[in-house]
Each structure stands twice: as structure tokens, then as C-alpha cells.
Design a protein around this motif. Sequence first.
Motif, mmCIF file in Angstrom:
data_model
loop_
_atom_site.group_PDB
_atom_site.id
_atom_site.type_symbol
_atom_site.label_atom_id
_atom_site.label_comp_id
_atom_site.label_asym_id
_atom_site.label_seq_id
_atom_site.Cartn_x
_atom_site.Cartn_y
_atom_site.Cartn_z
ATOM 1 N N LEU A 1 24.884 35.011 49.365
ATOM 2 C CA LEU A 1 23.882 34.626 50.353
ATOM 3 C C LEU A 1 24.442 34.518 51.766
ATOM 4 C CD1 LEU A 1 22.194 31.833 48.217
ATOM 5 C CD2 LEU A 1 21.201 34.079 48.720
ATOM 6 N N THR A 2 25.717 34.206 51.893
ATOM 7 C CA THR A 2 26.266 33.841 53.201
ATOM 8 C C THR A 2 27.293 34.807 53.767
ATOM 9 O OG1 THR A 2 27.969 32.451 52.162
ATOM 10 C CG2 THR A 2 25.872 31.387 52.757
ATOM 11 N N LEU A 3 27.743 35.789 52.982
ATOM 12 C CA LEU A 3 28.769 36.707 53.463
ATOM 13 C C LEU A 3 28.307 38.155 53.351
ATOM 14 C CD1 LEU A 3 31.974 35.125 51.871
ATOM 15 C CD2 LEU A 3 31.192 34.929 54.238
ATOM 16 N N PRO A 4 28.523 38.955 54.392
ATOM 17 C CA PRO A 4 28.210 40.380 54.290
ATOM 18 C C PRO A 4 29.259 41.101 53.468
ATOM 19 C CG PRO A 4 29.239 39.919 56.397
ATOM 20 C CD PRO A 4 29.084 38.586 55.698
ATOM 21 N N ALA A 5 28.937 42.304 53.022
ATOM 22 C CA ALA A 5 29.869 43.078 52.196
ATOM 23 C C ALA A 5 29.619 44.556 52.427
ATOM 24 C CB ALA A 5 29.681 42.730 50.717
ATOM 25 N N ALA B 1 28.949 43.016 62.773
ATOM 26 C CA ALA B 1 28.717 41.727 62.131
ATOM 27 C C ALA B 1 29.555 40.645 62.804
ATOM 28 C CB ALA B 1 29.059 41.806 60.649
ATOM 29 N N LYS B 2 28.964 39.447 62.928
ATOM 30 C CA LYS B 2 29.650 38.329 63.572
ATOM 31 C C LYS B 2 29.573 37.085 62.695
ATOM 32 C CE LYS B 2 28.804 39.811 68.352
ATOM 33 N NZ LYS B 2 28.237 39.417 69.665
ATOM 34 N N TRP B 3 30.621 36.260 62.798
ATOM 35 C CA TRP B 3 30.584 34.942 62.203
ATOM 36 C C TRP B 3 29.633 34.064 62.993
ATOM 37 C CZ3 TRP B 3 32.719 34.697 57.584
ATOM 38 C CH2 TRP B 3 33.772 35.558 57.269
ATOM 39 N N PHE C 1 31.081 28.093 57.582
ATOM 40 C CA PHE C 1 31.062 29.430 58.183
ATOM 41 C C PHE C 1 30.104 30.322 57.406
ATOM 42 C CE2 PHE C 1 34.383 29.249 55.011
ATOM 43 C CZ PHE C 1 34.160 30.392 54.258
ATOM 44 N N SER C 2 29.592 31.321 58.106
ATOM 45 C CA SER C 2 28.710 32.310 57.492
ATOM 46 C C SER C 2 28.649 33.521 58.404
ATOM 47 C CB SER C 2 27.301 31.734 57.311
ATOM 48 O OG SER C 2 26.385 32.754 56.950
ATOM 49 N N ALA C 3 28.444 34.674 57.796
ATOM 50 C CA ALA C 3 28.185 35.884 58.577
ATOM 51 C C ALA C 3 27.117 36.714 57.882
ATOM 52 C CB ALA C 3 29.472 36.703 58.747
ATOM 53 N N GLY C 4 26.400 36.085 56.940
ATOM 54 C CA GLY C 4 25.454 36.802 56.098
ATOM 55 C C GLY C 4 24.006 36.490 56.393
#
Length: 590
Positions: free
Chosen positions: A67-71, A106-108, A247-250
Motif C-alpha cells: 500500500l505504501t511503497l512503489p515497485a 517517484a518521491k518520498w 515514510f511512504s512513496a506509494g
Amino acid sequence: MKRSFGLAAVVAIVASVLAACASTNQSAGLQPGSSLAIGESGPLIAVNSAVLAGPNSAQTAYDLAQLTLPAFYSHDANGELVANTEFGTVTRDDSNNVTYTLAGKAKWQDGQVVSPADLAVSWMAATDSKVYTLSDGVSTRVGFGSSLRLTALALADKITILANGVKLHFSAPVPNWQTVLPLTVPAHLLGQLALPNAGLSPADAEKKVLDLVTGVTLTNHSEIADAFANAFTLPTDGSALDKAKLFSAGAYRILSATSNKITLTAVPSYAFGPQASVQNLTVNAYASPDDLANAISAKAIDLSTPVASTATNLAQLQGKAKDAGLTTSVGDSGKAEVALLNYGAGSAFNASTWGGDATKVKAAREGFFKFLPRAGIWNELAGDSSIKKTDSLVFDVGSGDYQTSVERNGSANYQFQDAEASAEAWQAAKFDRTLKIRVVFDANSARGQLEYSQLARLGKLGGFDVENDSSDNPAAVLAGGQWDVYLTEQGRLADDVDALATTVGALTGFQNPAVGSIVSKVASGQNLSKSSAEAKNLDQLLIQNYYGLPIFQLERLTVWSSKLRNYSPNSTNQSVVWGYSNWSVSGKGK
């Protein structure tokens, strides 16, 4: 192909249709004011999803990461890989080299761009094998204390930092190269937390991490490893983690986090993978599976995949959910309970343990296969409707190829515990003592406890001194390498490429040229589940070469409330949140 959390993943792990990719993302659209409550079977140990944890806690962390991190790739509702090209691309240069290129967009959540250093953090966590002495002067930790040490990423023996990404060299062609390199924690935040008194800017903190990767001599290596393992850990008193460490980037941002409750809100501008459709999520991470079962009875959750415990089996859990007015679905989980042998240094099954004596090496491996009481375990669990007897590591018992595969794969030779035959093999190999077998399993698992008790009961009669190395955090034991047999859930090898990575050295160190040849084809794009001959060959090779033995096949339960409209779960999904892009809800969550 389906992805498990790897234990190694420990340990791995884990709806409707996800987005195709960022540029063609088809979602249900963000529903303003909507909310949903998700139930997890274990507490969250850390917001760093790659910290070693027990199976249920590891699943909670994995779901949070989705849910919170891009991939580089996501999974749709059927477990199929979907490229997120707005985040970056992955190129397999040859059988052992893979390049991961970031799009640089993509950004944090603090505004820092996701960088090559962030990818390098994951590589370090997977490959650092130094043994660190902890603050008490007695306890130790291997490397960064990361579950990534148990995955195929640990097979990446070289990293090259590029201007916009990284190139990894793997010691063997890995089948899950598209997804093997996840984000874990931001490098700049890790550096700042490792050296809190240095006043480092994000750029300088990131450089400290990159200096470590590129071989510059540093005195703060242990500080970085310690920060990775501990800085993001949730307080044990139930209080919230410092917001500076979130932290999150998603698609979702973490608003607050305790070990038992994580609150998330959608990021409307997110464009680097599947987009959020529900605005606010609450992830309720219960202290135990039984606590989750009680929450289901209390109608406190909207979506969950509860797991059986010593007190409540899957059928009883389903009954509780139905009584609470939830819709339920039970189906093949895509996983089986297996016994895996460790081929790492110091293991009873490593050739160097016996000075390369082929007779003794084979006697140790064959002896344990004969000793494993598969039939006894089946009989003990015969009343559990959530399991099915299986003789294959590769095929579902209901598949058309199952019967023909098990007729030739050799599993018929290891149906019953044959302590006498095992002891005779020991004597023939001229062993002068019994062999200690250190067994690892999830101490909170009723099945694991039963399996171990069956092993221990007749241990010495078979020439084995069976030692219980179980823990509520078996991944920590596995990472240290001091074990011989692991009783665990593993994805079916015809479908699960993360699980398939164990056959080329991830987690257990098992290696076989013929097996490696088959896996290389999968790494090149061949779908093993659609190649009957190759899959049958793999089934036979693994058992003949003592990779491990199947014990039984597992079912999976999904429960959901009426707030989820038109919801259609797939039981083989490894995460309850796969498909979040198309969730459609009515009203607010619990």
C-alpha cells in the motif's frame, strides 16, 4: 506468476483487478470520504517491511508495503505481474545480470526523489552477512537483521550504481528478477537516523549509504545496520512511532502507526502504480490469530484472511465470520506445508560437514527423508478440512498432471517413518554417532508443533538427535544459518516464482545443475505451469536430490463485509490488499 513473501522468505507469504500500469491505470476511482478496516493476524513489528519477523507479523508488514511503497512491478488480482513503467523499468541483460532503472519521478513523502541509493539499501540488507554484537554485549544479529537475506536478492553478489538505477549480478539466474529488488527504507532517512548527531542533510546522509556500498572505508557501518534493524521498530508499550520515522512513496501515506493499528490515507496524485480507490484505510494488526478471530466475531473488520491457530481451525473461523454477517470464501491457497533441508555451511546436509564423504552425505540426506513421518502427520491432521494430502512440490492435487508426476517423482518412497531403514543407512555409512537435526518452525503454529512432535518421538531410533530450534520469529533463526530442517508453508513451484527461487540457492543454499537449467528457462520467460514436461521433471529432480518433501496442501480463507461491493477474492493471492485499486465500498469502515 504469483509472488510469496518470502521466507523467504519465513519467508512470504501472501480481490479484483489492479492497474495495468501507471500510464494506463484503470481503477475504480478515488471515493472521497470512503474508508475500510483491514484485519491482520499478527502485530506490526516495524514500518520497515524488511525487518525479520514471525510469519503473521511478516505478512502484516508485506501488506503494508504493498500500500505504501512503489515497485517496478505490481500484481493484479490474479497474481499476474504488471509493469509500473512510470516508476521504472527492469531489463534482464543476460542470464545473470539485471538492470533496474528508475524513471526519476517517484518521491518520498518528504519530497526527496526515490534514488539508486534507496535500491542499494535493499541490496545491502539482503547481502550483508557480518555478525554484529548487540548492546547487551552477548546477543548477536546477522547483517541488517533483514528478511531479504532469505530471498533471491541475497544471490546478488555484485551491485553497480548507475546514474538512474542499479545493475545486479546474480550468482544464479533467478526466476523472480522482475520483483526481487523492492524498496525498503529511504537511504537519506536511514543515514540521518544512523548518525543522529551529525546534522546530515538528506544528500549527505544518502552519500554515507552509497559510500558503504561502493567500498569506501567507513566507521559507521554498524550504525547503518543498527538503524535499519531498529530505528523503525514500533514501541512495545503500544504508543505511536515518531512521525519523523514514518515514510511512504506509494498510493497511501502512513498517518500514524502502533504495533496494533496503522492509519493510512490515499495520495490522490500518485501515478507510479495502482492508484487508491478507498480514501482512508485502517490496518488492525492483532496480537494473535485468536485476537483477530474475536474481532471478526465482534464485526470489527471489513476485510481479512484470518489464519488457523491452536484454538480455532479454518472451518471454525469461517463459522465465526458467517455468524458475524461477513461473506466468506475458502479455496486453494497455492501453498503447501513442506520440509526443506539446509545446505548451508555447518548444516548436517552440507557435504563439507562430512569432509566430502559421498557415502555419509547421501546417508544423512536419504536417512532424513526416510525418517520424516509424513503419514503420521497426515493421520494426526486428518480431521482438519483446511488441508489436503499431497505428494508433489510442484502441482496442485487437483491438476491434470498431479497423478502422473507423483507416480514417478519418488515421493512414494517416503510415505512412512522408517526409523530402522534410516538407522541401517547410518551404520552402513559407518557413522560413529547420531546426527543432530536442528528443526525450525513457527512456534505459534499448531501444525508446526504437531509436525515437530512426530519427528522428535522416534528421533534416536532413526539415528537422529532432534533439536527444537523453533521460535515465534523463525526468520531470525533462518538468517543465522544454524539450522538443518525448516517446516514451513511454501508456494507451489509451478506457479510461485519467489518460492521457485529457493531451488537455485535462496534460503536453503540448495543447488543442482539440472534444476538450475529448468529455472533458467523460467527466468528467460517460460511459464513453468504451462510446461507439463519441465514441471514434472522439476518435481522428480527436487525429491531425488533431497531438496525437501511435501507434507500437505493448504486452503485459504478470505472474509469481507457488505461494505465491499462486487468483491471477488482469489484465494491464491499472497496479499489481502492485492486489488486495492478497484475496491469499491459503501459507507465508512469499522
